[in-house]
Motif scaffolding. Structure first.
Motif, PDB file in Angstrom:
ATOM      1  N   LEU A 156      -9.985  14.392   8.888  1.00 45.76           N
ATOM      2  CA  LEU A 156      -9.859  13.087   8.439  1.00 45.76           C
ATOM      3  C   LEU A 156      -9.872  12.083   9.944  1.00 45.76           C
ATOM      4  CD1 LEU A 156      -7.813  14.551   6.491  1.00 45.76           C
ATOM      5  CD2 LEU A 156      -8.346  12.623   5.341  1.00 45.76           C
ATOM      6  N   ASP A 157     -11.043  11.251   9.956  1.00 47.04           N
ATOM      7  CA  ASP A 157     -11.187  10.567  11.061  1.00 47.04           C
ATOM      8  C   ASP A 157     -10.680   8.945  10.610  1.00 47.04           C
ATOM      9  OD1 ASP A 157     -11.368   9.173  13.695  1.00 47.04           O
ATOM     10  OD2 ASP A 157     -13.713   9.113  13.221  1.00 47.04           O
ATOM     11  N   GLU A 158      -9.555   8.446  10.932  1.00 47.27           N
ATOM     12  CA  GLU A 158      -8.944   7.074  10.765  1.00 47.27           C
ATOM     13  C   GLU A 158      -9.254   6.671   9.272  1.00 47.27           C
ATOM     14  OE1 GLU A 158      -7.714   4.878  12.985  1.00 47.27           O
ATOM     15  OE2 GLU A 158      -8.495   5.814  14.960  1.00 47.27           O
ATOM     16  N   PRO A 159      -8.471   7.638   8.345  1.00 47.67           N
ATOM     17  CA  PRO A 159      -9.045   7.495   6.935  1.00 47.67           C
ATOM     18  C   PRO A 159      -8.129   6.007   6.470  1.00 47.67           C
ATOM     19  CG  PRO A 159      -7.465   9.194   7.242  1.00 47.67           C
ATOM     20  CD  PRO A 159      -7.853   8.904   8.665  1.00 47.67           C
ATOM     21  N   THR A 160      -7.066   5.889   6.998  1.00 47.80           N
ATOM     22  CA  THR A 160      -6.286   4.675   6.385  1.00 47.80           C
ATOM     23  C   THR A 160      -6.597   3.310   6.863  1.00 47.80           C
ATOM     24  OG1 THR A 160      -4.437   5.415   8.325  1.00 47.80           O
ATOM     25  CG2 THR A 160      -4.162   6.269   5.815  1.00 47.80           C
ATOM     26  N   SER A 161      -7.298   3.197   8.291  1.00 48.42           N
ATOM     27  CA  SER A 161      -7.352   1.944   8.554  1.00 48.42           C
ATOM     28  C   SER A 161      -8.195   1.076   7.833  1.00 48.42           C
ATOM     29  CB  SER A 161      -7.840   2.256   9.913  1.00 48.42           C
ATOM     30  OG  SER A 161      -9.237   2.624   9.800  1.00 48.42           O
ATOM     31  N   GLY A 162      -7.748   0.072   7.474  1.00 47.17           N
ATOM     32  CA  GLY A 162      -8.320  -1.077   6.526  1.00 47.17           C
ATOM     33  C   GLY A 162      -8.102  -0.695   5.110  1.00 47.17           C
ATOM     34  N   LEU A 163      -7.099   0.122   4.821  1.00 48.93           N
ATOM     35  CA  LEU A 163      -6.607   0.375   3.541  1.00 48.93           C
ATOM     36  C   LEU A 163      -5.377  -0.531   3.045  1.00 48.93           C
ATOM     37  CD1 LEU A 163      -6.980   4.260   2.716  1.00 48.93           C
ATOM     38  CD2 LEU A 163      -8.711   2.479   2.408  1.00 48.93           C
ATOM     39  N   ASP A 164      -5.178  -0.898   2.056  1.00 47.32           N
ATOM     40  CA  ASP A 164      -4.042  -1.361   1.684  1.00 47.32           C
ATOM     41  C   ASP A 164      -2.810  -0.577   1.604  1.00 47.32           C
ATOM     42  OD1 ASP A 164      -3.559  -0.427  -1.148  1.00 47.32           O
ATOM     43  OD2 ASP A 164      -5.415  -1.781  -1.489  1.00 47.32           O
ATOM     44  N   PRO A 165      -1.575  -0.995   1.598  1.00 47.10           N
ATOM     45  CA  PRO A 165      -0.524   0.028   1.511  1.00 47.10           C
ATOM     46  C   PRO A 165      -0.527   1.030   0.377  1.00 47.10           C
ATOM     47  CG  PRO A 165       0.294  -2.263   2.013  1.00 47.10           C
ATOM     48  CD  PRO A 165      -0.983  -2.148   1.536  1.00 47.10           C
ATOM     49  N   VAL A 166      -0.969   0.423  -0.628  1.00 46.29           N
ATOM     50  CA  VAL A 166      -0.868   1.245  -2.062  1.00 46.29           C
ATOM     51  C   VAL A 166      -1.848   2.414  -1.710  1.00 46.29           C
ATOM     52  CG1 VAL A 166      -1.427   1.247  -4.372  1.00 46.29           C
ATOM     53  CG2 VAL A 166       0.002  -0.649  -3.519  1.00 46.29           C
ATOM     54  N   ALA A 167      -3.090   2.171  -1.239  1.00 49.65           N
ATOM     55  CA  ALA A 167      -4.269   3.340  -1.207  1.00 49.65           C
ATOM     56  C   ALA A 167      -3.744   4.154  -0.015  1.00 49.65           C
ATOM     57  CB  ALA A 167      -5.393   2.379  -0.671  1.00 49.65           C
ATOM     58  N   ARG A 168      -2.762   3.665   0.956  1.00 47.67           N
ATOM     59  CA  ARG A 168      -2.598   4.411   2.179  1.00 47.67           C
ATOM     60  C   ARG A 168      -1.493   5.440   1.534  1.00 47.67           C
ATOM     61  NH1 ARG A 168      -0.529   0.438   6.442  1.00 47.67           N
ATOM     62  NH2 ARG A 168       0.636   2.296   7.255  1.00 47.67           N
ATOM     63  N   ASP A 169      -0.455   4.875   0.847  1.00 44.45           N
ATOM     64  CA  ASP A 169       0.303   5.898   0.004  1.00 44.45           C
ATOM     65  C   ASP A 169      -0.297   6.867  -0.712  1.00 44.45           C
ATOM     66  OD1 ASP A 169       3.242   6.517  -0.024  1.00 44.45           O
ATOM     67  OD2 ASP A 169       2.890   5.640  -2.103  1.00 44.45           O
ATOM     68  N   GLU A 170      -1.164   6.525  -1.614  1.00 46.04           N
ATOM     69  CA  GLU A 170      -2.030   7.231  -2.445  1.00 46.04           C
ATOM     70  C   GLU A 170      -2.692   8.463  -1.746  1.00 46.04           C
ATOM     71  OE1 GLU A 170      -3.740   4.771  -6.156  1.00 46.04           O
ATOM     72  OE2 GLU A 170      -5.170   5.329  -4.613  1.00 46.04           O
ATOM     73  N   LEU A 171      -3.391   8.211  -0.491  1.00 44.62           N
ATOM     74  CA  LEU A 171      -3.795   8.856   0.528  1.00 44.62           C
ATOM     75  C   LEU A 171      -2.857   9.796   0.989  1.00 44.62           C
ATOM     76  CD1 LEU A 171      -6.507   9.963   1.885  1.00 44.62           C
ATOM     77  CD2 LEU A 171      -5.979   8.394   3.689  1.00 44.62           C
ATOM     78  N   ARG A 172      -1.634   9.468   1.556  1.00 42.23           N
ATOM     79  CA  ARG A 172      -0.725  10.366   2.186  1.00 42.23           C
ATOM     80  C   ARG A 172      -0.301  11.481   1.031  1.00 42.23           C
ATOM     81  NH1 ARG A 172       1.417   5.409   4.913  1.00 42.23           N
ATOM     82  NH2 ARG A 172       2.481   4.979   3.044  1.00 42.23           N
ATOM     83  N   ASN A 173      -0.180  10.851  -0.209  1.00 44.42           N
ATOM     84  CA  ASN A 173       0.358  11.783  -1.182  1.00 44.42           C
ATOM     85  C   ASN A 173      -0.869  12.957  -1.388  1.00 44.42           C
ATOM     86  OD1 ASN A 173       2.701  10.552  -1.862  1.00 44.42           O
ATOM     87  ND2 ASN A 173       2.043   9.292  -3.454  1.00 44.42           N
ATOM     88  N   MET A 174      -1.991  12.615  -1.446  1.00 46.09           N
ATOM     89  CA  MET A 174      -3.072  13.416  -1.565  1.00 46.09           C
ATOM     90  C   MET A 174      -3.167  14.507  -0.549  1.00 46.09           C
ATOM     91  SD  MET A 174      -6.475  11.279  -2.474  1.00 46.09           S
ATOM     92  CE  MET A 174      -6.240   9.690  -3.530  1.00 46.09           C
ATOM     93  N   LEU A 175      -2.742  14.073   0.574  1.00 47.96           N
ATOM     94  CA  LEU A 175      -2.630  15.029   1.697  1.00 47.96           C
ATOM     95  C   LEU A 175      -1.682  16.118   1.382  1.00 47.96           C
ATOM     96  CD1 LEU A 175      -3.221  13.115   4.793  1.00 47.96           C
ATOM     97  CD2 LEU A 175      -5.069  14.363   3.528  1.00 47.96           C
ATOM     98  N   HIS A 176      -0.311  15.473   1.076  1.00 45.66           N
ATOM     99  CA  HIS A 176       0.676  16.271   0.890  1.00 45.66           C
ATOM    100  C   HIS A 176       0.505  17.391  -0.209  1.00 45.66           C
ATOM    101  CE1 HIS A 176       4.337  14.980   2.844  1.00 45.66           C
ATOM    102  NE2 HIS A 176       4.037  13.793   2.650  1.00 45.66           N
ATOM    103  N   ASP A 177      -0.260  17.106  -1.255  1.00 43.75           N
ATOM    104  CA  ASP A 177      -0.672  17.890  -2.453  1.00 43.75           C
ATOM    105  C   ASP A 177      -1.640  18.780  -1.749  1.00 43.75           C
ATOM    106  OD1 ASP A 177       0.663  16.500  -4.154  1.00 43.75           O
ATOM    107  OD2 ASP A 177      -0.930  15.393  -4.788  1.00 43.75           O
ATOM    108  N   PHE A 178      -2.436  18.463  -0.916  1.00 42.44           N
ATOM    109  CA  PHE A 178      -3.341  19.486  -0.357  1.00 42.44           C
ATOM    110  C   PHE A 178      -2.641  20.408   0.444  1.00 42.44           C
ATOM    111  CE2 PHE A 178      -6.573  20.613   3.156  1.00 42.44           C
ATOM    112  CZ  PHE A 178      -7.791  20.898   2.326  1.00 42.44           C
TER     113      PHE A 178
END
Lengths: 291, 219
Positions: A156-178
């Motif tokens: 993943l290349d800078e997937p969180t830049s420009g995301l709001d805190p909720v979306a960033r949290d969602e992404l972090r959770n997805m990575l945890h699940d992965f």
């Protein structure tokens, strides 16, 4: 840390790439299978070039990149790699359905029902064009593709830049699940270090095309201490050890390698540093030193 | 490894990439223009030439879309070998020309029935045009693969203009050129065989050149 028998999902050795105004200089990175590595550095440090070399998009001038034991860019290797770039490589006129149909032509382990499920879960309409998707949705669409072709390594290349805190949290959770099943690995470039403190097991710091640290996240946090105190308490030798030295009104602050902190005068204040502070101090240093 | 299935899949991918650019209004307008010019000049070959040469402009669209979205990088991440990209793009170009040939035949046939005493002469004319467009494409594709769309877009029309200039010169000065009589004396079948051999050899050389250029590029 996870299981004892560790195999390498990714090994980058001496990766070098010369451009007229930039040198990626002998980058070394190793990620054991089943872990998340954060790849951190300021803009222009060479993160994207490194990731492109890992994916086989950029050809290195020297060095070796191996994924799952195979060479970078090999078709069989890239079948196992899911890619989430800052901006997706899909034509703006395509719909999410187009992306799925076309990706399905080339990925051997593609699951069309899986992709439909992912779109549904991420709330992406199959008929929406790429040009109509928000940045967060574009990231999720790429994740949906990666999760639908059975990727073992996510890059993943800078997937969180420009995301709001909720979306960033969602992404972090997805990575945890992965990575939960220990067979999946993530390499995650970012300049938002807070994302890593909750997600990464390993971290690589890149400055001006050179790796200044690559290892366990915890080891990095323990490698440095913030130090502050009166300027006149420092000898020139002490000052030379301080990274990102700043002085104002007779008081200085900076960061020292932990193994050198004991040699400093005892009345100086030393504290733990965050990853963010380490990155800031290192980027303020003219010549970041390797740890 | 050469995989016709993979190449066909890439042709489909190119088709999907170009699809957003193919707007019905533009296509209908182009068709009306081709028919209009054909009817006005009463020349079926001109009506046939329009769609075929228009197809050469669509050839640049996969390169344009590819450059805008970094699709060459996408091909790598989707495990599509460079060889498949090149052969698939040639396949796409050939398919585009076949569709254009079909449209050309549809446009030119009624005009040929209307204007020509022997409408059967239209078939060799269409096939000659088709061969010429393939030659033009074979000159254009390596330039696109070498330079990418932005740098190549001006250059790729040079072969088209050169071929048009050669046709005008040969037709205009046919009676003064000694070799034209010798060529005419070869007869239609010999000419057709020579034409096919030239087109195939040109296509093979063009593919090899494109592969070499594409292999050397970075994205």
């Amino acid at each position: 840390m996870k299981g004892a028998a560790m195999t390498e999902a990714l090994a980058v050795v001496g990766l070098t790439k010369r451009y007229p105004e930039f040198l990626l200089d002998g980058v070394n990175i190793t990620i054991p299978t089943g872990y998340v590595m954060g790849f951190v550095g300021p803009n222009g440090a060479g993160k994207t070039t490194t990731l492109k070399a890992i994916l086989g998009i950029v050809k290195p001038d020297a060095g070796v990149v191996r994924l799952f034991g195979g060479p970078a860019g090999a078709a069989a290797v890239n079948q196992r790699v899911g890619v989430v770039m800052d901006n997706p490589y899909y034509p703006e006129g395509w719909t999410a359905r187009d992306v799925g149909e076309m990706a399905g032509l080339f990925y051997e382990r593609w699951s069309a029902p899986g992709f439909a499920r992912q779109l549904d879960q991420f709330g992406i309409s199959a008929t929406k064009k790429i040009s109509e998707l928000s940045r967060g949705m574009r990231v999720k669409l790429q994740l949906a593709v990666a999760l639908s072709h059975g990727a073992d390594l996510l890059v993943l290349d800078e997937p969180t830049s420009g995301l709001d805190p909720v979306a960033r949290d969602e992404l972090r959770n997805m990575l945890h699940d992965f990575v939960a099943d220990e067979a999946h690995t993530v390499l995650f470039s970012t300049h938002i270090t807070q994302d890593l403190e909750r997600t990464a097991d390993y971290i690589t710091l890149l400055f001006d095309g050179r790796v200044v640290f690559s290892g366990e996240l915890e080891a990095l946090s323990n490698s440095y201490l913030r130090v502050s105190g009166d300027v006149d308490r420092l000898t020139p030798a002490d000052r030379a050890d301080i990274i990102g030295y700043r002085a104002r009104g007779g008081v200085f602050e900076g960061m020292v390698p932990a193994d050198k902190a004991a040699a400093l005068p005892p009345d100086l204040l030393t504290e733990a540093v965050t990853i963010d502070e380490i990155v800031v101090y290192l980027s303020q240093a003219k010549e970041p030193s390797h740890v | 490894m050469f995989s016709p299935r993979q190449i066909w899949r890439f042709v489909r991918l190119d088709g999907r990439t170009v699809r957003p650019y193919l707007q019905t209004r533009t296509l209908l307008l182009s068709a009306a223009m081709a028919l209009g010019i054909g009817v006005a000049t009463r020349e079926p070959v001109i009506a046939a030439a329009m769609p075929l040469f228009m197809a050469t402009t669509y050839l640049g669209y996969p390169f344009l879309a590819g450059e805008r979205s970094d699709m060459d990088a996408l091909y790598v991440t989707w495990s599509i070998p460079g060889r498949t990209v090149v052969l698939g793009r040639y396949g796409f170009s050939f398919g585009l020309n076949l569709v254009a040939l079909l449209v050309a035949a549809v446009f030119a046939t009624p005009i040929a029935w209307w204007q020509w005493a022997v409408p059967a002469e239209l078939a060799p004319a269409l096939l000659t045009l088709f061969g010429m467009v393939i030659v033009v494409n074979c000159l254009q594709l390596p330039v696109y693969f070498k330079l990418g769309y932005t740098k190549a877009k001006g250059l790729v029309y040079v072969p088209l203009l050169a071929i048009m200039a050669i046709i005008v010169l040969v037709v205009g000065f046919a009676d003064r050129l000694r070799w034209t009589a010798a060529v005419a004396a070869l007869g239609p079948w010999s000419l057709a065989i020579i034409g096919v051999v030239v087109v195939l050899a040109g296509a093979a050389g063009s593919v090899m050149l494109s592969m070499r250029f594409y292999r050397a590029r970075e994205f």
